[in-house]
Design a protein around this motif. Sequence first.
Motif, PDB file in Angstrom:
ATOM      1  N   PHE A 129       0.826  -1.204   0.000  1.00  0.00           N
ATOM      2  CA  PHE A 129       0.000   0.000   0.000  1.00  0.00           C
ATOM      3  C   PHE A 129       0.863   1.259   0.000  1.00  0.00           C
ATOM      4  O   PHE A 129       0.689   2.141  -0.848  1.00  0.00           O
ATOM      5  CB  PHE A 129      -0.945   0.002   1.208  1.00  0.00           C
ATOM      6  CG  PHE A 129      -1.881   1.175   1.235  1.00  0.00           C
ATOM      7  CD1 PHE A 129      -3.037   1.165   0.469  1.00  0.00           C
ATOM      8  CD2 PHE A 129      -1.612   2.291   2.006  1.00  0.00           C
ATOM      9  CE1 PHE A 129      -3.908   2.249   0.476  1.00  0.00           C
ATOM     10  CE2 PHE A 129      -2.471   3.381   2.025  1.00  0.00           C
ATOM     11  CZ  PHE A 129      -3.619   3.358   1.253  1.00  0.00           C
ATOM     12  N   VAL A 130       1.815   1.378   0.931  1.00  0.00           N
ATOM     13  CA  VAL A 130       2.598   2.613   1.025  1.00  0.00           C
ATOM     14  C   VAL A 130       3.585   2.729  -0.145  1.00  0.00           C
ATOM     15  O   VAL A 130       3.842   3.835  -0.631  1.00  0.00           O
ATOM     16  CB  VAL A 130       3.327   2.725   2.386  1.00  0.00           C
ATOM     17  CG1 VAL A 130       2.316   2.828   3.517  1.00  0.00           C
ATOM     18  CG2 VAL A 130       4.272   1.567   2.634  1.00  0.00           C
ATOM     19  N   TYR A 131       4.120   1.585  -0.611  1.00  0.00           N
ATOM     20  CA  TYR A 131       5.032   1.616  -1.763  1.00  0.00           C
ATOM     21  C   TYR A 131       4.302   2.176  -2.987  1.00  0.00           C
ATOM     22  O   TYR A 131       4.812   3.053  -3.693  1.00  0.00           O
ATOM     23  CB  TYR A 131       5.559   0.213  -2.049  1.00  0.00           C
ATOM     24  CG  TYR A 131       6.471   0.126  -3.263  1.00  0.00           C
ATOM     25  CD1 TYR A 131       7.849   0.192  -3.119  1.00  0.00           C
ATOM     26  CD2 TYR A 131       5.950  -0.039  -4.545  1.00  0.00           C
ATOM     27  CE1 TYR A 131       8.682   0.106  -4.235  1.00  0.00           C
ATOM     28  CE2 TYR A 131       6.769  -0.121  -5.658  1.00  0.00           C
ATOM     29  CZ  TYR A 131       8.131  -0.044  -5.493  1.00  0.00           C
ATOM     30  OH  TYR A 131       8.951  -0.124  -6.599  1.00  0.00           O
ATOM     31  N   ALA A 149       1.763   8.637  -6.554  1.00  0.00           N
ATOM     32  CA  ALA A 149       2.037  10.074  -6.522  1.00  0.00           C
ATOM     33  C   ALA A 149       3.094  10.457  -7.552  1.00  0.00           C
ATOM     34  O   ALA A 149       3.067  11.565  -8.102  1.00  0.00           O
ATOM     35  CB  ALA A 149       2.493  10.486  -5.120  1.00  0.00           C
ATOM     36  N   PHE A 150       4.016   9.534  -7.826  1.00  0.00           N
ATOM     37  CA  PHE A 150       5.146   9.838  -8.705  1.00  0.00           C
ATOM     38  C   PHE A 150       4.767   9.816 -10.183  1.00  0.00           C
ATOM     39  O   PHE A 150       5.026  10.771 -10.919  1.00  0.00           O
ATOM     40  CB  PHE A 150       6.272   8.835  -8.445  1.00  0.00           C
ATOM     41  CG  PHE A 150       7.436   8.958  -9.384  1.00  0.00           C
ATOM     42  CD1 PHE A 150       8.382   9.957  -9.192  1.00  0.00           C
ATOM     43  CD2 PHE A 150       7.581   8.097 -10.456  1.00  0.00           C
ATOM     44  CE1 PHE A 150       9.463  10.090 -10.058  1.00  0.00           C
ATOM     45  CE2 PHE A 150       8.650   8.213 -11.323  1.00  0.00           C
ATOM     46  CZ  PHE A 150       9.595   9.211 -11.131  1.00  0.00           C
ATOM     47  N   PHE A 183      -2.080   2.923  -5.086  1.00  0.00           N
ATOM     48  CA  PHE A 183      -1.844   3.702  -6.301  1.00  0.00           C
ATOM     49  C   PHE A 183      -3.036   4.611  -6.585  1.00  0.00           C
ATOM     50  O   PHE A 183      -2.868   5.796  -6.909  1.00  0.00           O
ATOM     51  CB  PHE A 183      -1.595   2.764  -7.483  1.00  0.00           C
ATOM     52  CG  PHE A 183      -1.130   3.452  -8.725  1.00  0.00           C
ATOM     53  CD1 PHE A 183       0.222   3.530  -9.011  1.00  0.00           C
ATOM     54  CD2 PHE A 183      -2.021   4.019  -9.611  1.00  0.00           C
ATOM     55  CE1 PHE A 183       0.668   4.177 -10.163  1.00  0.00           C
ATOM     56  CE2 PHE A 183      -1.598   4.668 -10.762  1.00  0.00           C
ATOM     57  CZ  PHE A 183      -0.242   4.748 -11.035  1.00  0.00           C
ATOM     58  N   ILE A 184      -4.251   4.062  -6.467  1.00  0.00           N
ATOM     59  CA  ILE A 184      -5.440   4.878  -6.692  1.00  0.00           C
ATOM     60  C   ILE A 184      -5.501   6.030  -5.692  1.00  0.00           C
ATOM     61  O   ILE A 184      -5.760   7.187  -6.052  1.00  0.00           O
ATOM     62  CB  ILE A 184      -6.713   4.017  -6.570  1.00  0.00           C
ATOM     63  CG1 ILE A 184      -6.773   2.977  -7.684  1.00  0.00           C
ATOM     64  CG2 ILE A 184      -7.965   4.897  -6.624  1.00  0.00           C
ATOM     65  CD1 ILE A 184      -7.905   1.986  -7.527  1.00  0.00           C
ATOM     66  N   LEU A 204     -11.356   7.435 -15.740  1.00  0.00           N
ATOM     67  CA  LEU A 204     -11.069   6.244 -16.529  1.00  0.00           C
ATOM     68  C   LEU A 204      -9.826   5.525 -16.012  1.00  0.00           C
ATOM     69  O   LEU A 204      -9.789   4.284 -15.947  1.00  0.00           O
ATOM     70  CB  LEU A 204     -10.885   6.617 -18.001  1.00  0.00           C
ATOM     71  CG  LEU A 204     -12.156   6.916 -18.800  1.00  0.00           C
ATOM     72  CD1 LEU A 204     -11.799   7.431 -20.188  1.00  0.00           C
ATOM     73  CD2 LEU A 204     -13.028   5.670 -18.904  1.00  0.00           C
ATOM     74  N   TRP A 205      -8.796   6.283 -15.662  1.00  0.00           N
ATOM     75  CA  TRP A 205      -7.597   5.679 -15.079  1.00  0.00           C
ATOM     76  C   TRP A 205      -7.944   4.947 -13.782  1.00  0.00           C
ATOM     77  O   TRP A 205      -7.507   3.822 -13.544  1.00  0.00           O
ATOM     78  CB  TRP A 205      -6.538   6.745 -14.807  1.00  0.00           C
ATOM     79  CG  TRP A 205      -5.745   7.146 -16.013  1.00  0.00           C
ATOM     80  CD1 TRP A 205      -6.048   8.126 -16.909  1.00  0.00           C
ATOM     81  CD2 TRP A 205      -4.505   6.576 -16.459  1.00  0.00           C
ATOM     82  NE1 TRP A 205      -5.080   8.206 -17.880  1.00  0.00           N
ATOM     83  CE2 TRP A 205      -4.115   7.274 -17.629  1.00  0.00           C
ATOM     84  CE3 TRP A 205      -3.691   5.565 -15.984  1.00  0.00           C
ATOM     85  CZ2 TRP A 205      -2.956   6.980 -18.331  1.00  0.00           C
ATOM     86  CZ3 TRP A 205      -2.515   5.269 -16.679  1.00  0.00           C
ATOM     87  CH2 TRP A 205      -2.166   5.969 -17.834  1.00  0.00           C
ATOM     88  N   SER A 206      -8.730   5.601 -12.933  1.00  0.00           N
ATOM     89  CA  SER A 206      -9.105   4.986 -11.657  1.00  0.00           C
ATOM     90  C   SER A 206      -9.960   3.742 -11.873  1.00  0.00           C
ATOM     91  O   SER A 206      -9.786   2.734 -11.175  1.00  0.00           O
ATOM     92  CB  SER A 206      -9.875   5.993 -10.793  1.00  0.00           C
ATOM     93  OG  SER A 206      -9.071   7.108 -10.493  1.00  0.00           O
ATOM     94  N   PHE A 207     -10.875   3.797 -12.853  1.00  0.00           N
ATOM     95  CA  PHE A 207     -11.696   2.633 -13.156  1.00  0.00           C
ATOM     96  C   PHE A 207     -10.841   1.453 -13.599  1.00  0.00           C
ATOM     97  O   PHE A 207     -11.078   0.298 -13.194  1.00  0.00           O
ATOM     98  CB  PHE A 207     -12.720   2.993 -14.237  1.00  0.00           C
ATOM     99  CG  PHE A 207     -13.514   1.823 -14.746  1.00  0.00           C
ATOM    100  CD1 PHE A 207     -14.398   1.160 -13.916  1.00  0.00           C
ATOM    101  CD2 PHE A 207     -13.382   1.396 -16.060  1.00  0.00           C
ATOM    102  CE1 PHE A 207     -15.141   0.075 -14.384  1.00  0.00           C
ATOM    103  CE2 PHE A 207     -14.116   0.321 -16.530  1.00  0.00           C
ATOM    104  CZ  PHE A 207     -14.994  -0.344 -15.694  1.00  0.00           C
TER     105      PHE A 207
END
Length: 388
Positions: free
Chosen positions: A15-17, A23-24, A141-142, A241-244
Amino acid sequence: MGIEREGGWLAAFYFVYFCALGAFMPYWGPWLHAQGQTPLAIGILTAAVQFSKVLAPNLWGWLSHFWGSRRIVMLGTLLTAAGFLALEFSDGHFLVILLITLAFSFFWAATLPLVDAATMDWAQRRSAAYGRIRLWGSLGFIALSLGMGVFISNWGMRAFLPGILVFLVLAWWVSRHLPYGIPTHPSHQLRPRMSPVLQDAGLWFFLLAGLLEQASHGVYYAFYSIYAEAHGLSSSSVGMLWSFAVLCEVAFFWWGDRFIRRFGVPLVFTASFFLTALRWGVIAWWPGLLWIVLVQSLHAASYAAFHLAAVHWVSERFPGALRARGMALYASMVYGLGGGLGALAAGWSWAQWGGQLTFAGAGLVALLASVFLIKGLRGSPTLEKKTS
């Protein structure tokens, strides 16, 4: 350490990785632009991150036999965090940013293959599902791909580096508690040799297939947002769309191990390659809103099913103490070399032929990859048989 607690630490690391990675990836280019970098410089600095994954994972995988995975993952996350801290003092100088980028990418590339190997070892010992641990990375990531946008909207690009730094420090802290398995002691036992499995032609067909499959994603990661907006979608719609797509990835990671057990690695693998080709073909020739939304669900195949099947395949051929090196070889060839070449090829093709033909070409590359995959899957012996 109980099974729930061990699984919790592994899930927390993913999760944190991937919070840091989420974010990057979307904001690295905008941050570089804000530092006054030219488009060519941004391309070079982005490619530097990808190509660092070619050699670094193999070196760190080899060193894990001597130092142990725990020490390397802790060192890698801590020095990656130090690299992002150093970027605060780069003052927009290209060469300084390039050197720091090469440095932090070198250490960042060390961590994930070793944690993947540890997670597979743990999952096999505990009869647990790798995918249900790995999905926490997708959720991270989301969370930060969306969350960093909120931070930047409120505080500007000055939120970029501290936001990533926080999660890398958390990754270092969590890495201290991961179940890395029983450590090996080279002075007391022979280290297993890589040469038998490297002589398996099926391994190299598999790596070539994976390299091409990931290379076909180059146009998606670099230009999908631009392509979708050019066909009438708003920026907010593109973000959704990216999140989906990543939510579909999460869903497959949740149920994917069941698919592996029921249908087997070869079938899941082959289906993922053909569905990848279908995905790029639909984006190329039917870019309307309905089709482009539906086809985003195929991210579950082109990334999640591919990666899950690949991890099982690599784990079978690199058992025990060799698993970390096998995961490193897979990461460097497929995601490092494949991702880097795909990004460069997509940029050249987009400039020469435009978006439609570039996505169509990506579909052809995925189909070509399936040919090599089938050759790699056909009767490739396991390492245990070779060394028995």
